[in-house]
Enzyme design. Sequence first.
Site, PDB file in Angstrom:
ATOM      1  NE  ARG A 400      19.350  75.576  47.033  1.00  0.00           N
ATOM      2  CZ  ARG A 400      18.187  75.536  47.583  1.00  0.00           C
ATOM      3  NH1 ARG A 400      17.206  74.487  47.586  1.00  0.00           N
ATOM      4  NH2 ARG A 400      18.033  76.800  48.617  1.00  0.00           N
ATOM      5  CB  CYS A 401      18.134  67.646  46.640  1.00  0.00           C
ATOM      6  SG  CYS A 401      17.083  68.230  45.369  1.00  0.00           S
ATOM      7  CG  MET A 402      21.413  64.615  48.281  1.00  0.00           C
ATOM      8  SD  MET A 402      22.589  63.382  47.519  1.00  0.00           S
ATOM      9  CE  MET A 402      24.008  64.208  47.006  1.00  0.00           C
TER      10      MET A 402
END
Length: 411
Positions: A400-402
């Site tokens: 999700r962060c990426m």
Amino acid sequence: MTDGPIKVNSEIGALKTVLLKRPGKELENLVPDYLDGLLFDDIPYLEVAQKEHDHFAQVLREEGVEVLYLEKLAAESIENPQVRSEFIDDVLAESKKTILGHEEEIKALFATLSNQELVDKIMSGVRKEEINPKCTHLVEYMDDKYPFYLDPMPNLYFTRDPQASIGHGITINRMFWRARRRESIFIQYIVKHHPRFKDANIPIWLDRDCPFNIEGGDELVLSKEVLAIGVSERTSAQAIEKLARRIFENPQATFKKVVAIEIPTSRTFMHLDTVFTMIDYDKFTIHSAILKAEGNMNIFIIEYDDVNKDISIKQSSHLKDTLEDVLGIDDIQFIPTGNGDVIDGAREQWNDGSNTLCIRPGVVVTYDRNYVSNDLLRQKGIKVIEISGSELVRGRGGPRCMSQPLFREDI
């Protein structure tokens, strides 16, 4: 309303377009003495990190997702010479602490570069040895071992944080740490100048000149009417209230409630999405440590009061009850990272076991190393697509962060 280039009304609608940033030479400008200042704990091996990221992108394509790259869009956004010049000026204006008065020498270096090379150089950083000017300022005669005139931006492959798609609009974020503050310059120029976005009248819910910090890892779109936002080390209560007011004031916006969830202010609990993500209509991953004892959390529901013509704020202490109420769901299921085990849970949360990317209801992308969490997800009926991330995870971020969704189908 006709759909534009941005539409995100949930965390789980089928993902159609996503913004990524392929790890670049900025990772090779990480050195042990300056890791803390650049918000890294370790130095990823670039070649392997790129292979892992390329596989992540290919997995998304195989699932029908259009993959756009931040670095390519940014270069395409500065084709106009005047825009390119303004872009350089904006970058240098936010780098004065390290430039030491050598703007003109750096501009001379930039003048030799193509648009793509320029963007890549700004992202990767400018070493002092690349400029090597004569000492003209007293500060340069001091014993300064710092190696950069322009700091690298190694966190850029975490495209979730500098911006966040909300409905048909976007927040262009003021990042908490100085090391990441420049990152949102790129999306500002993309939205304003890229052919795909510039004429779409995209609502800017917050811009990067906002005095309050907010980061996309804390911004979750639970439904077309409900946002959840973490009050964290990196996202302030003031920014959340300002965002709520801006959205409630816009007649095009469908959002009725903003749920502010306070989480511990530490690197382990960096953003809300490192401890809590939505993966199906009624299922959420969660790190047990944020729950404390249910009934002991700080949760605030912000709504617009039509009678008083202002926002109203109600407090809650039960996350499960709050989510069931605002989403109209009878029984929310929390799936604990590492099955809630004191050792497995802490280890897998550190390796972003809670940081799943949902690509359609009940289908998620996760790191393969978090096998306890992944097995539990499968037992709960979730389809898990695993990717390797031994190098990517060194930056302390997961799938999700990426990724920054730009377009999801409605649910």
